[in-house]
Write an enzyme that holds these catalytic residues in place. Structure first.
Site, short mmCIF file in Angstrom:
data_model
loop_
_atom_site.label_atom_id
_atom_site.label_comp_id
_atom_site.label_asym_id
_atom_site.label_seq_id
_atom_site.Cartn_x
_atom_site.Cartn_y
_atom_site.Cartn_z
N ASP A 220 0.80 -1.08 0.03
CA ASP A 220 0.13 0.13 -0.15
C ASP A 220 0.73 1.23 0.13
O ASP A 220 0.60 2.27 -0.79
CB ASP A 220 -1.01 0.13 1.10
CG ASP A 220 -0.32 -0.33 2.40
OD1 ASP A 220 0.94 -1.13 2.53
OD2 ASP A 220 -0.99 -0.42 3.65
N ASP A 244 1.45 -7.12 -10.76
CA ASP A 244 0.56 -6.75 -11.72
C ASP A 244 0.04 -5.34 -11.56
O ASP A 244 0.16 -4.50 -12.78
CB ASP A 244 -0.60 -7.97 -11.87
CG ASP A 244 -1.36 -7.64 -13.11
OD1 ASP A 244 -1.06 -7.08 -13.75
OD2 ASP A 244 -2.41 -8.40 -12.72
#
Ligand code: NAD
Length: 354
Positions: A220, A244
């Site tokens: 994050d 990804d």
């Protein structure tokens, strides 16, 4: 004269248009640098399904395994969206990657000074960004078993083994040795056990690379730092799903998805492809940007040891951009002249021959 066997998979949508331009440039460079490229074309994805009812025919897999490298365009499109999952073009690519043992995906995000205004971020934030995402490609939650879905409950499993983490970590540290000597390993070790193991193993592998600075970052925070100050990164090492997402985020720092190359390596034969898809919305119009595919071809030459050829391609792209030529995706930003896919390829090939 040295000859390299290249398996060419043009694919679907804009795939054939952009791969043709990469070949044009490769031919110009090969002639200049004195090596030969022998191309063999294979079908994969939707175009393979149309002929064989199989998105990854055995002939394609065998042909790729018998080559020195694979140059790949893109696959997929609405025509094949309603097929069962195992017949869809994307399954073909996953099978090819698995069959070639390509467990590492390398995506550089380099800013061309000439295109600094194409990014949505401020020029002072992105000028000089030069980072690469090293993403684990064949493990993690996309492949973990068990997986399950009914109308009330669904789950997937995120698994990494020590071996899988070790081999991708080695790739990242080796990449950093060629670059600015820093690895940022991204995980979610505050919540996930699989990330705890990831962190332990990366720390162990780091002992073999005392010249490389290692830091760990939660995913994050990494997502936020990439936008706040992307220049702090050199090599980002991460697992399949985090990679990804982060590599797509990193790509937008650069401005257009049509500019970013990638290499998938780790097995016997490397595969080189742009990060974007088959762009069915613009296929056949001659407006696709071929630069991501041409840069992928440059990565392929580096992989084959033809470093001078790779450099020649990158310099040629810079020169063409400096002269103000732009494909339509970049035309809003200071274009002197808007050119077609094929004209862009020819301009780069011409510069690469000088
Ligand atoms: P996409 O990357 O194909 O297109 C997203 C947007 O970017 C579109 O507006 C497109 O026109 C534009 N774009 C992409 N490449 C461009 C280029 N070179 N020049 C100019 N503009 C470009 O993603 P999508 O629309 O989500 O997917 C389309 C198809 O591609 C789907 O079937 C998807 O499954 C497939 N796909 C394939 C790969 C691959 O082959 N590795 C990767 C991603 C998506």
């Amino acid at each position: 004269m040295k000859t390299y066997k290249i398996a060419v998979i043009k694919g679907d949508g804009i795939g054939p248009e952009i791969v043709d331009e990469a070949i044009k440039v490769l031919d110009a460079v090969a002639q200049k640098e004195g090596f030969n490229l022998e191309y063999n074309e294979y079908l994969l994805g939707g175009s393979a399904y149309d002929v064989f009812e199989d998105p990854a025919p055995e002939e394609t897999i065998k042909g790729c395994l018998n080559s020195d490298a694979v140059l790949f365009g893109a696959i997929g499109g609405p025509k094949w969206d309603n097929l069962p999952k195992e017949k869809r073009p994307e399954s073909g690519l996953l099978k090819l990657r698995k069959s070639l043992g390509l467990f590492a995906n390398i995506r550089p995000a380099i800013i061309f000074d000439e295109l600094i205004n194409a990014s949505t971020l401020k020029p002072e934030v992105i000028k000089g960004v030069d980072l690469v995402v090293v993403r684990e490609l064949t493990g993690g939650i996309y492949f973990g078993e068990p997986r399950y879905k009914d109308s009330n409950k669904a789950y997937n499993t995120m698994i990494y083994t020590r071996d899988e983490i070790e081999r991708i970590a080695h790739i990242a540290f080796k990449e950093a040795q060629k670059r600015n000597k820093k690895v940022t390993s991204v995980d979610k070790a505050n919540v996930l056990e699989v990330s705890e193991l990831w962190r332990e193993v990366v720390n162990e592998v780091a002992q073999n690379y005392p010249d490389i600075e290692l830091e760990h970052m939660y995913v994050d925070n990494a997502a936020m730092q990439l936008i706040r100050d992307p220049k702090q990164f050199d090599v980002i090492l991460t697992g399949n799903i985090f990679g990804d997402i982060l590599s797509d985020e990193a790509s937008m720092i650069v401005g257009s998805i049509g500019l970013l190359p990638s290499a998938s390596i780790g097995g016997k034969v490397g595969l080189f492809e742009p990060i974007h898809g088959s762009a069915p919305d613009i296929a056949g119009q001659g407006i696709a940007n071929p630069i991501a595919t041409i840069l992928s071809a440059a990565m392929m030459l580096d992989y084959l040891g033809e470093h001078k050829g790779a450099k020649r391609i990158k310099e040629a792209i810079k020169s063409v951009l400096k002269e103000g030529y732009r494909t339509k995706d970049l035309a809003a930003f200071d274009a002197k002249e808007v050119v077609t896919t094929s004209e862009m390829g020819s301009l780069i090939a011409e510069h690469a021959s000088n």
